[in-house]
Structure formats: C-alpha cells, structure tokens
Design an enzyme around this catalytic site. Structure first.
Site, PDB file in Angstrom:
ATOM      1  N   ARG A  97     -14.949  12.283   9.314  1.00 44.67           N
ATOM      2  CA  ARG A  97     -13.662  12.935   9.626  1.00 44.67           C
ATOM      3  C   ARG A  97     -13.391  14.085   8.677  1.00 44.67           C
ATOM      4  O   ARG A  97     -12.869  15.135   9.068  1.00 44.67           O
ATOM      5  CB  ARG A  97     -12.525  11.906   9.539  1.00 44.67           C
ATOM      6  CG  ARG A  97     -12.524  10.916  10.695  1.00 44.67           C
ATOM      7  CD  ARG A  97     -11.656   9.712  10.375  1.00 44.67           C
ATOM      8  NE  ARG A  97     -10.278  10.065  10.112  1.00 44.67           N
ATOM      9  CZ  ARG A  97      -9.425   9.359   9.376  1.00 44.67           C
ATOM     10  NH1 ARG A  97      -9.819   8.208   8.819  1.00 44.67           N
ATOM     11  NH2 ARG A  97      -8.198   9.768   9.177  1.00 44.67           N
ATOM     12  N   HIS A  99       0.848  -1.189   0.000  1.00 45.28           N
ATOM     13  CA  HIS A  99       0.000   0.000   0.000  1.00 45.28           C
ATOM     14  C   HIS A  99       0.880   1.235   0.000  1.00 45.28           C
ATOM     15  O   HIS A  99       1.858   1.320   0.731  1.00 45.28           O
ATOM     16  CB  HIS A  99      -0.893   0.022   1.248  1.00 45.28           C
ATOM     17  CG  HIS A  99      -1.732   1.263   1.337  1.00 45.28           C
ATOM     18  ND1 HIS A  99      -2.897   1.417   0.627  1.00 45.28           N
ATOM     19  CD2 HIS A  99      -1.555   2.420   2.009  1.00 45.28           C
ATOM     20  CE1 HIS A  99      -3.406   2.612   0.876  1.00 45.28           C
ATOM     21  NE2 HIS A  99      -2.614   3.247   1.714  1.00 45.28           N
ATOM     22  N   SER A 111      -7.646   3.106   9.523  1.00 44.72           N
ATOM     23  CA  SER A 111      -8.373   3.189   8.258  1.00 44.72           C
ATOM     24  C   SER A 111      -7.618   2.431   7.158  1.00 44.72           C
ATOM     25  O   SER A 111      -8.184   1.579   6.461  1.00 44.72           O
ATOM     26  CB  SER A 111      -8.549   4.672   7.889  1.00 44.72           C
ATOM     27  OG  SER A 111      -8.953   4.827   6.553  1.00 44.72           O
ATOM     28  N   ASP A 151     -15.345   2.193   7.826  1.00 42.43           N
ATOM     29  CA  ASP A 151     -14.333   3.159   7.388  1.00 42.43           C
ATOM     30  C   ASP A 151     -14.942   4.206   6.462  1.00 42.43           C
ATOM     31  O   ASP A 151     -14.607   5.384   6.548  1.00 42.43           O
ATOM     32  CB  ASP A 151     -13.167   2.446   6.686  1.00 42.43           C
ATOM     33  CG  ASP A 151     -12.141   3.440   6.166  1.00 42.43           C
ATOM     34  OD1 ASP A 151     -11.530   4.123   7.015  1.00 42.43           O
ATOM     35  OD2 ASP A 151     -11.974   3.570   4.949  1.00 42.43           O
ATOM     36  N   LYS A 194      -8.451  -1.716   5.602  1.00 49.86           N
ATOM     37  CA  LYS A 194      -8.766  -2.009   4.200  1.00 49.86           C
ATOM     38  C   LYS A 194      -7.847  -3.091   3.622  1.00 49.86           C
ATOM     39  O   LYS A 194      -8.292  -3.948   2.856  1.00 49.86           O
ATOM     40  CB  LYS A 194      -8.679  -0.717   3.373  1.00 49.86           C
ATOM     41  CG  LYS A 194      -9.930   0.151   3.603  1.00 49.86           C
ATOM     42  CD  LYS A 194      -9.865   1.467   2.856  1.00 49.86           C
ATOM     43  CE  LYS A 194      -9.051   2.469   3.616  1.00 49.86           C
ATOM     44  NZ  LYS A 194      -9.377   3.873   3.358  1.00 49.86           N
TER      45      LYS A 194
HETATM   46  N1  URA Z   1      -6.091   7.188   3.523  1.00 56.89           N
HETATM   47  C1  URA Z   1      -6.976   6.337   4.085  1.00 56.89           C
HETATM   48  O1  URA Z   1      -7.314   5.327   3.490  1.00 56.89           O
HETATM   49  N2  URA Z   1      -7.470   6.617   5.293  1.00 56.89           N
HETATM   50  C2  URA Z   1      -7.133   7.720   5.976  1.00 56.89           C
HETATM   51  O2  URA Z   1      -7.607   7.915   7.068  1.00 56.89           O
HETATM   52  C3  URA Z   1      -6.215   8.596   5.374  1.00 56.89           C
HETATM   53  C4  URA Z   1      -5.712   8.304   4.151  1.00 56.89           C
END
Ligand code: URA
Ligand code: CA
Length: 432
Positions: A168, A82, A183, A161, A187
């Site tokens: 947020r 990632h 977050s 999320d 994923k």
């Molecule tokens: N990218 C994400 O997937 N989540 C976040 O909180 C910030 C950046």
C-alpha cells in the site's frame, strides 16, 4: 478462484464473499498471488470500498495469516487501547497503571517509535533498568500478579498486514478506510485483546487530517470489533496541537508521573479519564462510563494509580526512585527558551512541526536504525488559546547540541501568535 476475476468483481463495486477474501489473503501471504495483482485489488478497494461484512472478514483473514497471542491464562477481560498516533501522546504510560489500579488486567504489547511520533517502549526505557524483553510465561505471570505488564513485539503476528502495508505504501493505497481499519483491528485482535478502546486522532499531527475522515475510520473499527466478538469503543480526539506539554521520551515519563500525581496537564488528564472510563466499563466495572470515570479519579487522588505505576516499573527491572524524584531521569545538557516575538494569543502549535523539531533534536527516529536520545525534547508552556506577553517563554527546548538553528526554525514554522484565538476542543466524539 482466479484473482483476475476477483479484481474485476471489486472493480465493479460488488462485495467479495467470505471465502473469496479468506482464500485471497491466504494465497497472497503464501506468495501465490503476485504483488501486481494484489496492487490492482487494493486500488479497486480504495475506489469501491467494502461493506461491513467484508471489512470484518478481511480483518479476521489477516488475523489468521499468522500467530495469535493466547492470553486465556490471564483472569478477567483483557482490554487493549490503540491510538492512531500523535505527538507527545503520553496516554499509555498513564492509562496502563491507572486502569490496572482498579483491577482491570492490562497485557500490553507495544512498539518503538518511528518518525516524529514516539513509541511507548522508548519512553519506558528512559527509566533506568526498565526492560520489555519478557517471555510469554513471565508476561502472563506479571499481569496475573500486578494486573499490568508491557512487552515488546515478538512472534509472527499478522504477516499479511506486513506485506499489504508495504505494498500500500508504494501504490498510494494507504489512505483507504477498509484497509486502515482492518490493518489496525487485526493487530489488536491477534495480540489477544478481548475488548478494544480506540483513540482516533484528527488534525495536522494525525494520520486522519479531517474530523470527518477520523469519524468514518472510528465507526468502521468499532463496527468490525463488535461484529467479531470484541466489544469496541472509540474516542475521536484532537491532534492539531501536541497532547499535554512534553514531547520527548524522559520528558513524557515525567509528565506521566505528574499526571498520576494529579498534577498533569488538563488535556492529557481528560483524555486519559475518557479513554480509561471506556476501558474500565468494557472490563465490566462500574455501572456506566460516569461511574468508571469517578473510580479512576479516586484512584489518582488516593495514590493507588501512582502506587501501581511503581509496582509495574519495579517488576520490569526499572529504578523506582525516579518516580519520587523525576530529576533522576536522563537530562539534557542545555535548556533553551523560545520567547514570544510579540504579545497576543497562541492561535496555532502545529503538532507535526513540533514533532519533527523534537525528532531533529534526537527524540525520534528518522529511520528504523537511528539511535534516539532519551533526554531531549520540547516542553510547551502555552497551548492554543493562551495569552502571551512579548518576551515570555513559549516553550523550552531540552537539547544535547549547542547549535540548533534548524530546530528553532521548525518550531517557528509551527507556532503562530495572533490578535485573538480560542482554545481547541480536545474530544470531538465519544463512540460507545
Ligand atoms: N496504521 C496501521 O497500523 N495500519 C494502517 O493501515 C494505517 C495506520
Ligand atoms: Ca505530552
């Protein structure tokens, strides 16, 4: 459990229990906790932070809020990479076939780009015929057969999320290490990764503007991964200037092909080898990172990595003649050079400004609905620290619009030529 009591607890800097975190995320996802209470909780977390155990609990509660991809039918250790996002970041296109060429299964779920950073799927779709709409069965079959496949995002992964991120965004609580780390990690875990390699970017073009913040985020994510049974490593890399030379979809595909041919930009190659060696090592190949890196270098030299890219593209419907002949990729009508207005050294190529310039050309999406132009973008000829003569081409704009004053202005806002300048180090830290 009353949500107001949990808010008070966190407001006083106390740790929430595993059960409290699980219940809170479950009820929020189900719509039983209102946004105004969750907003107060997010703000309390923003100011009071979470300890390591809370961050891992929050991550897993977000994973369990939705479906999880089951990749158990794929043989071997599934390692995912990632990146926190950057301009001209072509690493996935290189890494997927490169790492797979050593037999490591790469089962990648990818997204489209939004804003001035590109998405892997958009880039791959500049190869005529290439598609990412695969059934789960076909995806698994391709990974078992070829060791690499890329699929578009589907399914109801991490719904908590999605809700939390939207909240947020409008409550100024995005920039919180425990919230960002949970977050991102949730994923990757929901997408089925057994092991995870993170490329945390730092600099003007990155989400984390300072190296210190990038370091805190990277360490938080590595800690979460390792504590929930997913071996995790990270690299902190520079994103103050764009990565490699090319910015734009088809242009980046060509850059990836060049790199797999051993003729790519030095910084892109170095980052791919650094991240790739972590991926290979986590998959259990090579006795250490150095040996893993040598194996990857060999795979570029003997052509196996490029061969794997062809197999991968062909098996997802893509026309592989573009790999031997990148001239066949979508091409913009005009090429405009930007010339140095003085002699000196490049001291700044601000990634954000160049990314926005490429987006205005049509390489990126201003909104989710925007159409993108796969052919357009920017190819740099110089990087920070390089000497330039007056009148020398700094970069070439590939465009389908004749008049692009706004783009040229953005580019000049991003580039500075000074009397002296040193190159910027690419890798700030390697966390294993
Ligand atoms: N990218 C994400 O997937 N989540 C976040 O909180 C910030 C950046
Ligand atoms: Ca690039």
């Amino acid at each position: 459990m009353r949500m107001v009591d949990l808010i008070t607890k966190k407001q006083h800097g106390k740790a929430l229990t595993t059960e409290e975190i699980n219940t809170m995320i479950e009820e929020y996802t189900a719509g039983k906790i209102p946004d105004y209470q969750m907003s107060a909780m997010l703000m309390a977390i923003y100011f009071k932070d979470m300890d390591d155990r809370e961050k891992s609990d929050l991550t897993m509660s977000i994973v369990h809020s939705g479906e999880e991809i089951d990749l158990s039918a794929i043989k071997g250790i599934k390692v995912d990479k990632h990146s926190t996002g950057g301009v001209g970041d072509t690493t996935t296109l290189v890494l997927a076939p490169l790492v797979a060429s050593l037999g490591v299964p790469i089962a990648k779920m990818s997204g489209r780009g939004l804003g001035h950073t590109g998405g892997t799927i958009d880039k791959l779709e500049s190869i005529p015929g290439f598609h990412v709409e695969l059934t789960q069965e076909k995806f698994i079959e391709l990974v078992n057969k070829n060791k690499v496949a890329v699929v578009g995002q589907s399914g109801n992964l991490t719904p908590a999320d999605k809700k939390l991120y939207a909240l947020r965004d409008v409550t100024s609580t995005v920039e919180s290490i425990p919230l960002i780390a949970s977050s991102i990690m949730s994923k990757k875990i929901a997408a089925g990764a057994d092991a995870i390699v993170l490329d945390v970017k730092t600099g003007a073009g990155a989400f984390m503007k300072t190296t210190e913040d990038a370091r805190l985020l990277a360490h938080a994510m590595v800690q979460i991964g390792n504590s929930v049974g997913r071996n995790t490593m990270a690299v902190i890399s520079d994103m103050s200037q764009p990565l490699g030379f090319a910015i734009g979809n088809a242009l980046e595909v060509k850059e990836a092909i060049d790199t797999l041919n051993g003729k790519g930009p030095a910084d892109l190659l170095d980052l791919c080898l650094t991240l790739g060696s972590q991926m290979v090592h986590l998959a259990g190949i090579g006795k250490d990172l150095d040996e893993a890196r040598s194996l990857l270098e060999e795979s570029i030299e003997n052509g196996k990595a490029l061969e794997k890219f062809k197999t991968f593209v062909a098996s997802q419907g893509g026309d592989i003649s573009v790999i031997d002949n990148p001239e066949l990729l979508p091409k913009a009508e005009y090429q405009v050079d930007i010339l140095a207005n003085r002699a000196g050294y490049i001291s700044e190529i601000i990634a954000d400004e160049l990314g926005i310039a490429a987006m205005i050309l049509g390489a990126g999406r201003a909104t989710k609905e925007s159409e993108i132009d796969l052919a357009v973008g920017i190819v740099l000829h110089k990087k920070v620290g390089d000497a330039v003569k007056k009148g020398e081409a700094l970069l070439t704009i590939h465009t389908n619009k004749e008049e692009i004053p706004e783009v040229e202005q953005k580019i000049w806002e991003g580039i500075t030529i000074a009397d002296s300048a040193a190159p910027i180090p690419l890798i700030h830290e390697v966390i294993t």
